[in-house]
Design a protein around this motif. Structure first.
Motif, PDB file in Angstrom:
ATOM      1  N   UNK A 260      27.440  28.622   0.469  1.00  0.00           N
ATOM      2  CA  UNK A 260      26.425  28.968   1.456  1.00  0.00           C
ATOM      3  C   UNK A 260      25.063  28.475   0.991  1.00  0.00           C
ATOM      4  N   UNK A 261      24.112  28.502   1.914  1.00  0.00           N
ATOM      5  CA  UNK A 261      22.734  28.146   1.604  1.00  0.00           C
ATOM      6  C   UNK A 261      21.861  29.290   2.068  1.00  0.00           C
ATOM      7  N   UNK A 262      20.852  29.593   1.273  1.00  0.00           N
ATOM      8  CA  UNK A 262      20.009  30.755   1.523  1.00  0.00           C
ATOM      9  C   UNK A 262      18.548  30.333   1.458  1.00  0.00           C
ATOM     10  N   UNK A 263      17.771  30.875   2.390  1.00  0.00           N
ATOM     11  CA  UNK A 263      16.328  30.635   2.348  1.00  0.00           C
ATOM     12  C   UNK A 263      15.638  31.937   1.971  1.00  0.00           C
ATOM     13  N   UNK A 264      14.800  31.860   0.943  1.00  0.00           N
ATOM     14  CA  UNK A 264      13.937  32.996   0.608  1.00  0.00           C
ATOM     15  C   UNK A 264      12.588  32.720   1.247  1.00  0.00           C
ATOM     16  N   UNK A 265      12.163  33.623   2.123  1.00  0.00           N
ATOM     17  CA  UNK A 265      10.848  33.446   2.741  1.00  0.00           C
ATOM     18  C   UNK A 265       9.768  33.511   1.656  1.00  0.00           C
ATOM     19  N   UNK A 266       8.568  33.005   1.947  1.00  0.00           N
ATOM     20  CA  UNK A 266       7.484  33.115   0.956  1.00  0.00           C
ATOM     21  C   UNK A 266       7.337  34.564   0.499  1.00  0.00           C
ATOM     22  N   UNK A 267       7.352  34.774  -0.811  1.00  0.00           N
ATOM     23  CA  UNK A 267       7.154  36.114  -1.369  1.00  0.00           C
ATOM     24  C   UNK A 267       8.350  37.052  -1.266  1.00  0.00           C
ATOM     25  N   UNK A 268       9.444  36.599  -0.677  1.00  0.00           N
ATOM     26  CA  UNK A 268      10.568  37.513  -0.411  1.00  0.00           C
ATOM     27  C   UNK A 268      11.362  37.876  -1.670  1.00  0.00           C
ATOM     28  N   UNK A 269      11.803  39.143  -1.708  1.00  0.00           N
ATOM     29  CA  UNK A 269      12.743  39.602  -2.735  1.00  0.00           C
ATOM     30  C   UNK A 269      13.974  40.130  -2.016  1.00  0.00           C
ATOM     31  N   UNK A 270      15.145  39.684  -2.455  1.00  0.00           N
ATOM     32  CA  UNK A 270      16.399  40.040  -1.792  1.00  0.00           C
ATOM     33  C   UNK A 270      17.333  40.672  -2.821  1.00  0.00           C
ATOM     34  N   UNK A 271      17.706  41.943  -2.609  1.00  0.00           N
ATOM     35  CA  UNK A 271      18.660  42.603  -3.509  1.00  0.00           C
ATOM     36  C   UNK A 271      20.050  42.489  -2.889  1.00  0.00           C
ATOM     37  N   UNK A 272      20.985  41.884  -3.627  1.00  0.00           N
ATOM     38  CA  UNK A 272      22.349  41.750  -3.122  1.00  0.00           C
ATOM     39  C   UNK A 272      23.174  42.933  -3.619  1.00  0.00           C
ATOM     40  N   UNK A 273      24.113  43.429  -2.799  1.00  0.00           N
ATOM     41  CA  UNK A 273      24.996  44.482  -3.305  1.00  0.00           C
ATOM     42  C   UNK A 273      25.896  43.893  -4.401  1.00  0.00           C
TER      43      UNK A 273
END
Ligand code: GTQ
Length: 345
Positions: A260-273
């Motif tokens: 897959x491909x993922x985009x992190x928005x500017x400043x974004x933090x993403x917590x994955x389960x």
């Protein structure tokens, strides 16, 4: 949970008598093979810096002619498994492959599935079962199990790509082998053009492709555009991620590993389960902080890392003004098929 007896608890002559008949007592090893609560992975969270490995890869280009290598690859090996095992996780293999102008890596086919994520350079191509797939930065090219593939280079700069294979699993299963072949005839077919946009197909002449792998090249320009469009639609907090799938039926594009491909928005933090499959992250554009339980990596463009299954992973865009784009490979199709897939909230 009670304390179990050890091997040393048993008399030496008894242990010898067991070994002489190829017998092993289970109880001294029971907790090792069935650890309490969650697995004890050999896979260590590990990072490979592109800036650091690139000079060594270019040096391989000087030290070893392509005829002496067939595939000029530096393997990204996980020390938790032992470097000689050449595996990033239990089922994933990663390699950085270099092809120089005019070189040719001859045709072969093999039982493991492979994909290429193009890292730098233009002018190279992979021909897969006769379909010539040009290589551009960020493109994903599939060479699924059993399909002929060879790499060529008509350009004038070094081309590097990341190979992701399910080789460790296929090797473990004692099913890994290759067959060498002749240079392929190129056929006039381009799945990446026919399936370029979801919802429309070439008309009036279009035949549904019921083969297992109708699309072999996923151009980065299109995947990037899909992510940008999703980001504009989705509220902040929802992951902006697309999976590479079979365009005919929507299933995973390969049988064992998922992409897959993922985009992190500017400043974004993403917590994955926490999920059971191990994962690989490779930065296509921008920079990201990747943390997995107690380990954290700072990834720049073209850097790669892997994290074990069941780890709690957080991805953070290092920039507050630019998006970051990350390619992800994981073992989820395999886990789902085996009924072992787990997500922990
Ligand atoms: O390009 O066909 O990294 O066969 C390992 C095995 C690449 C390839 C690898 C392979 C290839």
């Amino acid at each position: 949970m009670s304390e179990l007896g050890t091997l040393e608890d048993l008399p030496a002559d008894y242990r010898q008598a067991l070994a002489a008949q190829n017998l092993v007592p289970l109880w001294p090893s029971l907790r090792a093979v069935l650890p309490h609560g969650q697995p004890g992975p050999r896979t260590h969270a590990t990072m490979w810096s592109y800036e650091s490995l690139r000079p060594l890869l270019m040096q391989a280009g000087e030290l070893t002619p392509i005829e002496k290598a067939e595939r000029r690859v530096l393997v990204l090996a996980n020390p938790g498994h032992g470097l000689e095992k050449m595996q990033a996780s239990s089922s994933m293999y990663l390699g950085m492959q270099l092809l120089l102008p005019g070189e040719w890596a001859p045709a072969h086919r093999h039982t493991p599935n492979a994909v290429r994520m193009i890292v730098e350079g233009t002018g190279a191509y992979t021909t897969v079962n006769g379909e010539k797939c040009p290589m551009q930065r960020g493109d994903l090219i599939l060479t699924p199990t059993g399909l002929w593939h060879e790499h060529g280079h008509d350009g004038d700069e070094a081309v590097v790509w990341l190979d992701v294979l399910d080789l460790p699993l296929v090797y473990y299963m004692e099913t890994s082998y290759a067959v060498e072949g002749e240079k392929q005839d190129v056929v006039p077919r381009r799945g990446d053009r026919e399936y370029l946009r979801g919802g429309v197909v070439p008309s009036p002449v279009f035949t549904r492709d019921t083969s297992a792998y109708p699309m072999l090249r996923y151009p980065w320009v299109d995947v990037r555009a899909a992510l940008e469009a999703l980001a504009a639609e989705r509220p902040g907090g929802d992951a902006v991620q697309v999976a590479y799938v079979n365009p005919e039926d929507g299933s995973d594009c390969q049988n064992i590993l998922g992409f897959s491909a993922l985009m992190l928005r500017p400043g974004e933090t993403l917590a994955l389960p926490a999920r059971s499959p191990a994962m690989v992250f490779h930065v296509i554009e921008g920079g990201a902080l990747v943390s997995a339980d107690d380990t954290a990596f700072t990834l720049a463009e073209a850097d790669t890392c892997c994290v074990p299954g069941f780890a709690r992973v957080t991805l953070k865009n290092r920039s507050t003004s630019e998006p970051a784009f990350v390619f992800i490979a994981d073992e989820s199709p395999l886990h789902r098929k085996l009924g072992l897939y787990e997500v922990r909230a």
